[in-house]
Scaffold this active site. Structure first.
Site: not given
Ligand code: UT7
Length: 328
Positions: A117, A253, A284
């Site tokens: 990226c 990005h 993205n």
């Molecule tokens: O381009 C390359 C570089 N990439 C990036 O910069 C991406 C960076 N990371 C992110 O954008 C974020 O980490 C994501 C959008 C991928 C994920 O968001 P997050 O807020 O970090 O989610 P998480 O994995 O920490 O999960 C938070 C909560 C969890 O639930 P609890 O444990 O708080 O109850 C997950 O189970 O969100 C839940 N969760 C979802 N819920 C609904 C994780 N994925 C999903 C989903 N739908 N798809």
């Protein structure tokens, strides 16, 4: 000082290609346990574009390149180099840059680069030096991706983020130094947080592993970007000899709108700074996201010629690159 060293480089034109097919959050949620609201709130994405079979990397990259050349008023034969950034090209032996050169009808020097990226900002940094050093009068930098090909559409952690498209800049000679020095680096020790699993070699040796797909420890990538990118951005401003208050447009990005918000807050940009939000309908697109976002801002009339933009690329590797560039 020789003439070759004294001359500057500028972005002359911007081009873009957005695939035809719009994929809504509702469609994504047919395959993963998620909601439109969660995806919008956690990433900013409302929809994204996925390429269809005929919208190959070559097709998208060439269309974006053609747009950038037209905007620059240049014929492809004016190019002295093509730098094609992609992390989803599966034909490295016939490099994407050379394939684009052939499609444009020129035999110019061309190569592919991959810094995921950050690839577009790496290309822009290299293009600046090629032009300033006198190696080339005009350089085409294109970022093109088909991330939907390497996304596990059943993976709740990545299925909603990645998308396809291409964007391009033409960089050329200028009396002014309208592209600042690039500030770049990497943190490969933490690189395993974003990679293909299995890799292509593992897949070749054991087809039972399934086709390679992006594996991302999202929270760790997020934390790295949120902590490190404001520092890189500030360093890029310093290298360009401008203050944060001189920045008119922020184009990070398009990874996650919450990462963008974190960067905005950390940098204390001026109140009326224009912040790219192409992620909302584009998702993205890795190396294509920055030129695509710039193209949209210009098309929507939200930026003016001469505006000073801060570009920040970051992602797999972990690699990053940032620079200040005056918009054409
Ligand atoms: O381009 C390359 C570089 N990439 C990036 O910069 C991406 C960076 N990371 C992110 O954008 C974020 O980490 C994501 C959008 C991928 C994920 O968001 P997050 O807020 O970090 O989610 P998480 O994995 O920490 O999960 C938070 C909560 C969890 O639930 P609890 O444990 O708080 O109850 C997950 O189970 O969100 C839940 N969760 C979802 N819920 C609904 C994780 N994925 C999903 C989903 N739908 N798809």
């Amino acid at each position: 000082m020789s003439d070759a060293v004294a001359r500057g480089a500028a972005v002359l034109g911007v081009g873009a290609y957005r695939p035809r097919r719009v994929v809504s959050n509702e469609e994504i949620c047919e395959q993963i346990d998620s909601t439109d609201e969660w995806i919008r709130t956690r990433t900013g994405i409302a929809s994204r574009r996925w390429a269809e079979p005929d919208e190959t990397l070559d097709h998208m990259a060439t269309a974006a390149a053609t747009g950038a050349l037209e905007a620059s008023g240049l014929d492809p034969t004016a190019l002295g180099m093509i730098l094609a950034a992609s992390c989803t090209d599966v034909q490295p032996i016939q490099p994407l840059g050379v394939r684009v050169a052939a499609k444009l009808g020129t035999e110019v020097a061309a190569l592919s680069i991959n810094a995921t990226c950050a690839g577009f900002c790496y290309g822009l940094g290299l293009a600046r030096e090629l032009v300033r050093g006198g190696t080339a009068d005009h350089v085409l930098v294109v970022g093109a991706e088909r991330l939907s090909d390497v996304t596990d559409h059943d993976d709740r952690g990545t299925a909603f983020i990645f998308a396809d498209g291409a964007g391009a800049f033409v960089v050329g000679r200028s009396d002014e130094d309208a592209i600042g020095p690039v500030v770049w680096g990497s943190d490969g020790v933490r690189g395993e947080v974003l990679r293909l699993v299995p890799d292509w070699g593992e897949f070749r040796d054991d087809r039972a592993l399934g086709s390679p797909a992006i594996s991302m420890q999202g929270r760790r990538v997020f934390k790295w970007a949120a902590e490190e990118m404001p520092k890189a951005a500030a360093a890029a401003c310093k290298a360009a000899g401008v203050s944060i208050a001189d920045i008119d447009v922020l184009v990070p990005h398009q990874a996650n709108h919450r990462i963008t918000e974190t960067i905005v807050k950390a940098l204390e940009l001026k109140d009326d700074v224009v912040v790219a939000d192409d992620i909302v309908t584009t998702g993205n697109t890795s190396s294509a996201s920055i030129p695509l976002a710039v193209h949209r801002l210009r098309a929507e009339g939200r930026v003016q010629r001469g505006d000073r933009a801060l570009l920040i690329g970051f992602g797999g590797g972990l690699a990053y690159a940032a620079q200040v560039a005056t918009l054409p």
